[in-house]
Motif scaffolding. Sequence first.
Motif, PDB file in Angstrom:
ATOM      1  N   ILE A  19      28.300 -29.633 -85.335  1.00 24.04           N
ATOM      2  CA  ILE A  19      28.846 -30.875 -85.766  1.00 24.04           C
ATOM      3  C   ILE A  19      28.326 -31.289 -86.911  1.00 24.04           C
ATOM      4  O   ILE A  19      27.073 -31.727 -87.214  1.00 24.04           O
ATOM      5  N   GLU A  20      29.063 -31.172 -88.047  1.00 22.58           N
ATOM      6  CA  GLU A  20      28.724 -31.082 -89.469  1.00 22.58           C
ATOM      7  C   GLU A  20      29.785 -31.932 -90.226  1.00 22.58           C
ATOM      8  O   GLU A  20      31.016 -31.965 -89.928  1.00 22.58           O
ATOM      9  N   ASP A  21      29.410 -32.147 -91.360  1.00 15.83           N
ATOM     10  CA  ASP A  21      29.737 -33.052 -92.484  1.00 15.83           C
ATOM     11  C   ASP A  21      31.041 -33.775 -91.869  1.00 15.83           C
ATOM     12  O   ASP A  21      32.209 -33.913 -92.709  1.00 15.83           O
ATOM     13  N   LEU A  41      23.752 -27.855 -83.134  1.00 13.87           N
ATOM     14  CA  LEU A  41      23.484 -28.330 -84.610  1.00 13.87           C
ATOM     15  C   LEU A  41      24.059 -29.400 -85.021  1.00 13.87           C
ATOM     16  O   LEU A  41      25.387 -29.234 -85.190  1.00 13.87           O
ATOM     17  N   ILE A  42      23.437 -30.449 -85.335  1.00 11.78           N
ATOM     18  CA  ILE A  42      23.963 -31.629 -86.017  1.00 11.78           C
ATOM     19  C   ILE A  42      23.519 -31.912 -87.316  1.00 11.78           C
ATOM     20  O   ILE A  42      22.585 -32.378 -87.648  1.00 11.78           O
ATOM     21  N   SER A  43      24.570 -31.796 -88.529  1.00 18.22           N
ATOM     22  CA  SER A  43      23.972 -31.859 -89.776  1.00 18.22           C
ATOM     23  C   SER A  43      25.031 -32.546 -90.696  1.00 18.22           C
ATOM     24  O   SER A  43      26.188 -32.209 -90.451  1.00 18.22           O
ATOM     25  N   ASP A  44      24.489 -33.189 -91.758  1.00 19.27           N
ATOM     26  CA  ASP A  44      25.229 -33.511 -92.900  1.00 19.27           C
ATOM     27  C   ASP A  44      26.417 -34.482 -92.712  1.00 19.27           C
ATOM     28  O   ASP A  44      27.435 -34.516 -93.188  1.00 19.27           O
ATOM     29  N   ASN A  75      19.661 -34.110 -92.285  1.00 21.74           N
ATOM     30  CA  ASN A  75      20.601 -34.678 -93.131  1.00 21.74           C
ATOM     31  C   ASN A  75      21.743 -35.485 -92.820  1.00 21.74           C
ATOM     32  O   ASN A  75      22.663 -35.444 -93.582  1.00 21.74           O
ATOM     33  N   ASN A  76      21.487 -36.236 -91.819  1.00 24.92           N
ATOM     34  CA  ASN A  76      22.082 -37.335 -91.326  1.00 24.92           C
ATOM     35  C   ASN A  76      21.637 -38.515 -91.901  1.00 24.92           C
ATOM     36  O   ASN A  76      20.692 -38.954 -92.201  1.00 24.92           O
TER      37      ASN A  76
END
Length: 146
Positions: A19-21, A41-44, A75-76
């Motif tokens: 779950i990104e961007d 994976l949860i980022s940006d 990076n959230n």
Amino acid sequence: MLFRSHPINDHILIEYCRIEDNGDSGVKVYGSSNVTVQDNLISDNEGYGVLVWNYRTVSGYELDYVQILRNQLSNNGDNIKIDGGEMDGVITNAVVASNEISFGQRGVYLRHNVASAQVYDNEFADNDVQVYDDPEVLDIGNVLTS
């Protein structure tokens, strides 16, 4: 991803996802009990990595059993936020455990009436604040370790 309560939902499970961007939060769960977010994976994401919120405006509404387990969050805006809401709602039996949490404004943010929360065995790195809780949260029996 946005999830809201529904009378027939007895469990929401989010697992094995990237779950990104996102321009907002990665995962938002409003008004649902029996929620598990694990092995993702949860980022940006510009907002929260994971937001669980008791959004009901009805006084006394309770969410129960929220688990955020074994995720990698980085990076959230804020990596994890659990919010009981501004009315007399409450979130009980919240567990945040065994996550890797880095590079956010707050690693874990507990706010408004989060009762019996357990935050343990998480790895925190380079968040502005590792665990943030409003004063009233500590007054209702939380166990916070890292």
